[in-house]
Design a protein around this motif. Structure first.
Motif, PDB file in Angstrom:
ATOM      1  N   THR A   1       0.838  -1.201   0.000  1.00 26.93           N
ATOM      2  CA  THR A   1       0.000   0.000   0.000  1.00 26.93           C
ATOM      3  C   THR A   1       0.877   1.256   0.000  1.00 26.93           C
ATOM      4  O   THR A   1       2.109   1.165   0.066  1.00 26.93           O
TER       5      THR A   1
ATOM      6  N   ASP B   1      -4.906   4.171   0.869  1.00 23.23           N
ATOM      7  CA  ASP B   1      -3.979   3.069   0.572  1.00 23.23           C
ATOM      8  C   ASP B   1      -3.389   3.132  -0.829  1.00 23.23           C
ATOM      9  O   ASP B   1      -2.361   2.502  -1.101  1.00 23.23           O
ATOM     10  N   GLN B   2      -4.066   3.821  -1.724  1.00 21.47           N
ATOM     11  CA  GLN B   2      -3.604   3.817  -3.121  1.00 21.47           C
ATOM     12  C   GLN B   2      -2.877   5.107  -3.505  1.00 21.47           C
ATOM     13  O   GLN B   2      -2.273   5.162  -4.573  1.00 21.47           O
TER      14      GLN B   2
END
Lengths: 496, 342
Positions: A74, A122-123
């Protein structure tokens, strides 16, 4: 694949050498990668990246990335990877490349800037750079600076032993014996533009170039990459059993003037040597014609490169022009000059190159060149102490951008502290680093090279091609040979 | 008194006890020689790459700032407890290097010794038996050449010969990567591991890789065996008991086989102990020539990197091996020749 390059560490934070990065590219995701034959980065772990402004670089990660141990990859891992690299600051590592997202201390060292890397989800990763820096995207393509490691596996403040290293790249390291053999197997869970085309790759390490040559001749290996001697390459070109491939090069050699020395401080002396140097003869006599004359410190394949030294001094030795420039400056000839080289870092032909230049200058009658050599460790100290007026060095790019051939050399004396300072150059470097416009940057690159040719803080000598020798039935080898010097194991296959 | 000093157990105990001063002397020499070299090891190894404070830290960690006598004591006590220290360049325990690479060196030296014995002894006996014949001359010249030829020269010649005549025969390394990958490591001796795994393909592969390095190193020792065996046989053939055997009418062939050959070989056992040192030094060059992943290759790598700690550790092992094997050979010699004990 066989090689003579040794590997310092599999942990990206603990190395900054070609041998280590060659394996790291295969083992780890980087945020960005350089596709074969180009100098433009594309997403690797990142689905997309862009400069939202000259000081902010934002990336969106691909969905569902995992490390080979099953842990999720992540944005938090990206932040961790960059910050631990800066925090560890291993002397053998490449943390210095990450200065744009670190706090630069008064003594020049770096420390972690907690706010520099933002991970809103997370991205998404947002890099807040401490200055406009168009080269940062290239830094992230380098294995030693841009590899992403698992925050649950790698310690935050220490290097991970080689045998424990895991990544998420196209290959998984299944067995590693330092300086002997690395065995990598395709990572079925890899996501990105570089899936492995071969199920398994062996990297065999040889202590000598002669071993490497013998191994490829005897087909004990399928590919020999780094570093056959010029004589070996010339010999193998006549061997029908193997194919010798040459790609765009990025490895260069050059001679640096130490401007603090009386002789080297004379512009006329530096220009006279620039008129007299015969690069073609150096290539043929010292390197069996396996390298190309270099007329700018920036390789010709890089956008913004210009052959400034050819434009100013021509591509043939010009004795009359050299005499004239010395006469006009009132410099008595022959000029005593000390030329330094090291026989223990740049291969066995370094002495041939230095000897050839010495002969060229002495034959002109304008110079009296004394050759001096020292072992590499001592050599680095000696050239900084001023033992040589002119000394030989070499360079491999950290990333495929012309800036990497300019700012380390010409800003405030360069990394070799040769005393060259030019405010216009400093401004141009700041300008190109601060712009994401290709045309603006390339114009700045050309101006810097022109100033360098006129002021001559150094003299480019040659550029070496990226050479690999391949046995029968191999494909993908020729395509990987470009200025990025990444051996793309994932694109290489063998028939049967 | 004579009977007591000639007793075998007493002799063995004496020789074993002799290991202690010999090893101590060798360790002291190794320690002193590494310190005679100018400059400090850390700067020589990583100077220019590390900042001064990092170099200072490594010097401190290695105990190089301690008084010499303290360093000496630490070194000796380390060796006694099996701790040979860590390398300067990559911080690897030297015992790990020995564990990983010692098997390859052992395989090579044993194979080379076997080759030398199998080729050298019969040729030496043949030359002695047929003294001053064409066969004798040829074998003697062969023995001189193999002893005099530098190892790397012999190795490269063999490599070129096999490259051009037996193309495809392995010229480098200990095995193919596939073998290395498929054979599970148990003993760190690849040949043994391949045998234990019952992998005949791997065994053949390792033996094929072993052949050229073993011949190269074996040829060096072979020349010595040839000359020594020949001279011993000539002396034995002129001895009183051989003359007596002939006088009793025993056929010449039986005299040579039963009486001369066996006795001519006794001094060869003695020389094997002395040849261990030659074998170890020869292994270093052989490993380099054939990219053989043994301790010799590691030693050269660390010498090139000026890693004195690693060099000291590996040389210490070599010294101990030479001393121990020499003593063991002395004991074997005493077992087969009682005169040695007196």
């Amino acid at each position: 694949m066989g090689t003579t390059e040794s590997v310092l560490a599999l942990d990206p934070a603990g190395s900054y050498d070609l041998g280590s990065s060659t394996l790291q590219y295969a083992m780890y995701h980087q945020l960005l990668t350089v596709p074969p034959g180009t100098t433009e980065p594309e997403g690797d772990a990142a689905e997309s990246c862009e400069y939202t402004n000259p000081s902010t670089f934002q990336c969106t990660l691909r969905e569902g990335l995992t490390f080979s141990n099953g842990n999720e990859l992540t944005s938090s891992d990206v932040k961790f990877s960059v910050e631990r690299n800066i925090a560890i600051a291993d002397p053998d590592g490449a943390s210095g490349l990450l200065a744009s997202v670190a706090t630069v201390n008064p003594d020049g060292s770096l420390s972690v800037d907690e706010d520099a890397i933002e991970t809103p989800d997370d991205q998404t990763v947002i890099f807040h750079l401490n200055k406009p820096d168009a080269t940062f995207q290239y830094v992230l393509t380098h294995a030693s600076a841009g590899s992403i490691v698992d925050e649950d596996t790698f310690p935050a403040d220490a290097l991970l032993p080689d045998e424990e290293a895991v990544g998420s790249g196209p290959f998984v390291m299944s067995d590693y014996q330092k300086d002997e053999l690395a065995t990598m197997e395709a990572n079925a869970d890899y996501q990105g533009p570089r899936p492995a085309q071969s199920p398994r790759v062996f990297v065999q390490y040889y202590p000598e170039a002669s071993n490497l040559k013998l191994a490829i001749q005897n087909q004990e290996i399928d590919v020999a990459w780094r570093a056959l001697s010029p004589t070996d390459i010339a010999d193998l070109e006549g061997d029908d059993a193997v194919d010798v491939f040459e790609g765009e090069g990025a490895e260069i050699r050059y001679f640096v003037w130490r401007l603090q020395n009386q002789t080297a401080s004379e512009l006329a002396v530096r220009q006279a040597v620039s008129y007299l140097i015969d690069r073609q003869a150096i290539s043929e006599r010292a390197y069996s014609g396996t390298v190309e004359p270099l007329y700018s410190i920036v390789p010709p394949s890089f956008p913004g490169s210009t052959e400034a030294f050819k434009d100013v001094y021509g591509d043939q030795p010009d004795q009359a022009a050299a005499e004239q420039v010395l006469n006009e400056a009132g410099i008595e000839t022959p000029v005593d000059l000390t030329l330094g080289y090291t026989p223990t870092h740049y291969g066995p032909n370094a002495v041939d190159e230095a000897t050839e230049l010495q002969a060229q200058l002495n034959d002109s009658g304008l110079f009296n060149v004394e050759l001096k050599s020292a072992e590499w460790e001592q050599y680095q100290e000696l050239y900084q102490q001023g033992a040589y007026d002119l000394f030989q060095l070499g360079w491999f790019p950290d990333f495929v951008d012309a800036d990497n051939y300019l700012s380390p050399f010409f800003v405030n004396g360069g990394f070799f502290a040769n005393g060259f300072t030019n405010q216009q150059v400093n401004d141009l470097v700041a300008q190109e680093q601060g712009s994401t416009e290709a045309a603006t940057r390339e114009d700045a690159f050309r101006q810097i090279q022109q100033i360098a040719a006129e002021e001559v803080p150094l003299i480019p000598s040659w550029i070496g091609p990226n050479v690999a020798v391949s046995g029968p039935g191999m494909s993908g080898v020729e395509e990987t040979l470009d200025a990025a010097f990444i051996f793309r194991f994932w694109d290489v296959t063998k028939e049967g | 008194m004579a009977a007591q000093s000639g007793s075998l157990p007493r002799y063995i105990v004496q020789r074993l006890l002799l290991i202690i001063p010999m090893v101590w002397l060798l360790l002291t020499l190794v320690f002193l020689l590494m310190r005679v070299a100018p400059g400090d090891p850390v700067t020589a190894s990583v100077g220019g790459r590390l900042p001064p404070e990092a170099i200072e830290a490594r010097q401190e960690a290695l105990g190089l700032n301690d008084p010499l006598i303290q360093q000496y004591w630490d070194y000796l006590s380390g060796v006694l407890t099996g701790d040979l220290g860590k390398t300067i360049t990559d911080n690897t325990p030297i015992t790990d290097i020995i564990k990983e690479n010692g098997g390859a060196t052992l395989t090579l030296t044993v194979a080379a010794m076997l080759f030398a014995l199998v080729i050298g002894l019969p040729l030496g006996l043949l030359a002695g038996r047929y003294r001053d014949t064409a066969a004798d001359g040829t074998i003697r010249i062969f023995g001189i050449i193999t002893y005099a030829a530098p190892i790397f020269f012999t190795g490269i010649l063999l490599q070129l010969l096999f490259l051009n005549v037996f193309s495809g025969w392995p010229l480098l390394g200990q095995s193919t990567p596939i073998t290395e990958f498929t054979v599970e490591t148990r003993t760190h001796i690849l040949l043994l591991d391949a045998m234990l795994a019952g992998n005949s393909e791997a065994v053949v592969d390792v033996l094929k890789h072993l052949m050229l390095p073993a011949i190269t190193l074996g040829l060096l020792i072979c020349g010595i065996f040839i000359r020594l065996t020949r001279v011993n046989l000539l002396q034995t053939l002129q001895s009183d008991y051989v003359e007596a055997a002939r006088a009793r009418g025993i056929p010449e062939r039986k005299v040579v086989r039963s009486h001369a050959f066996r006795n001519a070989l006794v001094p060869v056992v003695t020389i094997i102990g002395l040849l261990i040192a030659l074998l170890m030094s020869g292994a270093v060059l052989t490993e380099k020539t054939f990219a053989w992943p043994g301790l010799g290759n590691q030693l050269i790598t660390y010498i090139e990197q000026r890693d004195y700690a690693a060099v000291q550790g590996i040389v210490t092992l070599f010294a101990i091996v030479v001393v121990v094997i020499s003593i063991l050979i002395d004991i074997v010699n005493a077992l087969i020749d009682p005169r040695v004990r007196y």
